[in-house]
Design a protein around this motif. Structure first.
Motif, PDB file in Angstrom:
ATOM      1  N   LEU A  39       0.867  -1.189   0.000  1.00  0.00           N
ATOM      2  CA  LEU A  39       0.000   0.000   0.000  1.00  0.00           C
ATOM      3  C   LEU A  39       0.900   1.233   0.000  1.00  0.00           C
ATOM      4  CD1 LEU A  39      -2.737   1.476   0.332  1.00  0.00           C
ATOM      5  CD2 LEU A  39      -2.397   1.292   2.813  1.00  0.00           C
ATOM      6  N   THR A 107       0.987  12.267   7.855  1.00  0.00           N
ATOM      7  CA  THR A 107       1.298  10.878   7.484  1.00  0.00           C
ATOM      8  C   THR A 107       1.884  10.103   8.664  1.00  0.00           C
ATOM      9  OG1 THR A 107       1.553  11.233   5.123  1.00  0.00           O
ATOM     10  CG2 THR A 107       2.862   9.469   6.083  1.00  0.00           C
ATOM     11  N   GLN A 200      17.327   4.477  -3.259  1.00  0.00           N
ATOM     12  CA  GLN A 200      17.153   5.617  -2.345  1.00  0.00           C
ATOM     13  C   GLN A 200      16.986   6.893  -3.161  1.00  0.00           C
ATOM     14  OE1 GLN A 200      20.210   6.367   0.667  1.00  0.00           O
ATOM     15  NE2 GLN A 200      18.619   7.113   2.046  1.00  0.00           N
TER      16      GLN A 200
HETATM   17  P1  NAD Z   1      10.941   6.904   1.564  1.00  0.00           P
HETATM   18  O1  NAD Z   1      10.638   8.364   1.691  1.00  0.00           O
HETATM   19  O2  NAD Z   1      11.917   6.457   0.550  1.00  0.00           O
HETATM   20  O3  NAD Z   1       9.598   6.085   1.302  1.00  0.00           O
HETATM   21  C1  NAD Z   1       8.398   6.381   1.953  1.00  0.00           C
HETATM   22  C2  NAD Z   1       7.274   5.717   1.175  1.00  0.00           C
HETATM   23  O4  NAD Z   1       6.046   5.971   1.862  1.00  0.00           O
HETATM   24  C3  NAD Z   1       7.117   6.269  -0.250  1.00  0.00           C
HETATM   25  O5  NAD Z   1       6.970   5.197  -1.156  1.00  0.00           O
HETATM   26  C4  NAD Z   1       5.846   7.095  -0.171  1.00  0.00           C
HETATM   27  O6  NAD Z   1       5.130   7.146  -1.410  1.00  0.00           O
HETATM   28  C5  NAD Z   1       5.090   6.363   0.907  1.00  0.00           C
HETATM   29  N1  NAD Z   1       4.115   7.238   1.584  1.00  0.00           N
HETATM   30  C6  NAD Z   1       4.322   8.481   2.072  1.00  0.00           C
HETATM   31  N2  NAD Z   1       3.205   8.958   2.612  1.00  0.00           N
HETATM   32  C7  NAD Z   1       2.265   7.983   2.483  1.00  0.00           C
HETATM   33  C8  NAD Z   1       0.912   7.880   2.876  1.00  0.00           C
HETATM   34  N3  NAD Z   1       0.279   8.876   3.501  1.00  0.00           N
HETATM   35  N4  NAD Z   1       0.255   6.727   2.596  1.00  0.00           N
HETATM   36  C9  NAD Z   1       0.880   5.710   1.947  1.00  0.00           C
HETATM   37  N5  NAD Z   1       2.157   5.770   1.557  1.00  0.00           N
HETATM   38  C10 NAD Z   1       2.840   6.898   1.826  1.00  0.00           C
HETATM   39  O7  NAD Z   1      11.375   6.464   3.025  1.00  0.00           O
HETATM   40  P2  NAD Z   1      12.415   5.330   3.482  1.00  0.00           P
HETATM   41  O8  NAD Z   1      13.757   5.930   3.553  1.00  0.00           O
HETATM   42  O9  NAD Z   1      12.183   4.113   2.699  1.00  0.00           O
HETATM   43  O10 NAD Z   1      11.918   5.083   4.969  1.00  0.00           O
HETATM   44  C11 NAD Z   1      10.931   4.096   5.270  1.00  0.00           C
HETATM   45  C12 NAD Z   1      10.679   4.101   6.768  1.00  0.00           C
HETATM   46  O11 NAD Z   1      11.898   3.824   7.450  1.00  0.00           O
HETATM   47  C13 NAD Z   1      10.201   5.451   7.292  1.00  0.00           C
HETATM   48  O12 NAD Z   1       9.220   5.212   8.265  1.00  0.00           O
HETATM   49  C14 NAD Z   1      11.433   6.071   7.917  1.00  0.00           C
HETATM   50  O13 NAD Z   1      11.086   6.920   8.989  1.00  0.00           O
HETATM   51  C15 NAD Z   1      12.170   4.838   8.404  1.00  0.00           C
HETATM   52  N6  NAD Z   1      13.639   4.953   8.478  1.00  0.00           N
HETATM   53  C16 NAD Z   1      14.362   5.390   7.398  1.00  0.00           C
HETATM   54  C17 NAD Z   1      15.759   5.455   7.495  1.00  0.00           C
HETATM   55  C18 NAD Z   1      16.603   5.873   6.322  1.00  0.00           C
HETATM   56  O14 NAD Z   1      17.815   6.019   6.473  1.00  0.00           O
HETATM   57  N7  NAD Z   1      16.054   6.067   5.147  1.00  0.00           N
HETATM   58  C19 NAD Z   1      16.397   5.091   8.685  1.00  0.00           C
HETATM   59  C20 NAD Z   1      15.615   4.641   9.751  1.00  0.00           C
HETATM   60  C21 NAD Z   1      14.235   4.576   9.645  1.00  0.00           C
END
Ligand code: NAD
Length: 350
Positions: A39, A107, A200
């Motif tokens: 989703l 979100t 990324q």
């Molecule tokens: P990202 O920004 O690459 O991906 C986020 C995804 O969520 C996107 O595909 C986006 O379309 C989707 N999204 C956003 N709002 C939405 C909504 N309202 N409904 C449905 N989908 C929605 O982020 P990421 O880097 O893959 O991070 C994923 C998770 O891991 C996040 O919760 C982030 O806080 C956590 N995290 C990330 C890192 C990192 O280094 N990137 C480190 C630790 C934790």
């Protein structure tokens, strides 16, 4: 790996984003019998292309939708008989949270609340819900900033988020925790350090540097470049999440990190060296000539470090990738997938 139940149906929120899409590939490869419902709202950070090779996969269903849409979540949980929610969907970029915090609260806080509420109603309606799990994927940034001599974050470090992003993630963590303590919902929380790897979005440090280098553009380094982050290869994060889903104790939090603290400027120098080696005809060479110090990010946290002894000792997880190898593989991925990031640059006018 030991599984809780012979077959699972996972609802993977944010599965078209960076970590979510890596998780989808990892899960389908390691659990070929399971079914995955992705989703994703496909915000600027979500990319259908990330899952393109899986379009015809018989065990994958993609749904474009918002985690704040309660009727949609209710319907998906019931019609797919979901057993595991793996919740990645979030607004994830600190700089964007400084410019526009509202989307982060919506979100990250309201969206997580909506999922938890929907999952609670669904879970209450089941007869034997013991094998259900709700994995809430979060960040080490909720713990705030460390001085150079402070001990690394443990699971009991008090929360002290400093950016609208980390504050919104902290709020969602507290909700996931409260749903376990109040209702007994089988939630698990993970707080992970900085990830890097394929898929990324090129606004984050490592892909931004790579695409700028290939275009001969400056490499912006915030402040004095001495901010320290712990770096973990995204596929190691996925094995950690898999471990927590299978062996974690509901109600518990697990810190995930690579024991790999690096100053931003040192990271950029290593990346430049590798790019000089991998791409002999860079527009500007040596690559380090493009390093440009820019005004520091507002409220920029100085240092993050993760003590990962709980997940390593209690659950037996270990990162498999060294930073040197992971960085090399990541750079090669961006070099081999220019069309992927060029399309994103064109679309987002980055
Ligand atoms: P990202 O920004 O690459 O991906 C986020 C995804 O969520 C996107 O595909 C986006 O379309 C989707 N999204 C956003 N709002 C939405 C909504 N309202 N409904 C449905 N989908 C929605 O982020 P990421 O880097 O893959 O991070 C994923 C998770 O891991 C996040 O919760 C982030 O806080 C956590 N995290 C990330 C890192 C990192 O280094 N990137 C480190 C630790 C934790």
């Amino acid at each position: 790996m030991h599984t809780l139940f012979p077959m699972h149906t996972l609802l993977v929120t944010g599965g078209a984003g960076f970590i979510g899409s890596n998780f989808v590939y990892h899960w389908l490869e390691t659990h070929p019998q399971d079914r995955l419902i992705v989703l994703d709202a496909l915000t600027y950070a979500g990319n259908r292309e990330n899952l393109a090779p899986l379009t015809e996969h018989p065990h994958l269903r993609f749904v474009q939708g918002d985690i704040c849409d309660r009727p949609l979540i209710d319907r998906l949980l019931a019609e797919e008989q979901v057993t595991i929610v793996a919740h990645f969907a979030a607004e994830s970029h600190v700089d964007r949270s400084i410019l526009g915090p509202g989307a982060f609260v919506q979100t990250n806080v309201v969206g997580t609340f909506t999922l938890l509420e929907s999952f609670r109603q669904y879970w209450l309606g089941l007869e034997k819900p013991a094998h259900l799990r709700f994995l809430h994927v979060s960040t080490d940034e909720v713990y705030g900033s460390l001085s150079p001599t402070d001990p690394a974050f443990t699971e009991t470090t008090p929360y002290a988020p400093n950016s609208p992003y980390s504050a919104s993630k902290a709020g969602s963590d507290h909700l996931a925790r409260a749903y376990f303590h109040t209702y007994g919902l089988p939630t698990l929380i993970t707080n992970c350090s900085n990830n890097y790897g394929p898929f990324q979005f090129p606004e984050k440090l490592i892909p931004l540097m790579v695409v700028n280098l290939l275009q001969g553009k400056p490499l912006p380094v915030y402040g004095d470049g001495q901010n320290v982050r712990d770096w973990l290869y995204v596929k190691d994060h996925c094995t950690a999440l898999e471990t927590v889903i299978h062996r974690g104790q509901p109600g518990e939090t697990y810190n995930i990190g690579g024991n790999n603290e690096i100053k931003n400027l040192d990271l950029v120098h290593s990346l430049c060296q590798l790019m000089d080696e991998l791409v002999p005809d860079l527009p500007v060479s040596p690559a380090r000539n493009l390093i440009t110090f820019v005004t520091d990010r507002l409220g920029h946290d100085r240092r993050y470090a993760i003590d990962n002894s709980k997940i390593t000792q209690e659950l037996g997880w270990q990162p498999a990738m060294t930073f040197e190898q992971g960085l090399r593989e990541t750079l090669c991925w961006y070099l081999d997938n220019r069309d992927w990031w060029q399309a994103l640059l064109d679309r987002s006018a980055l």
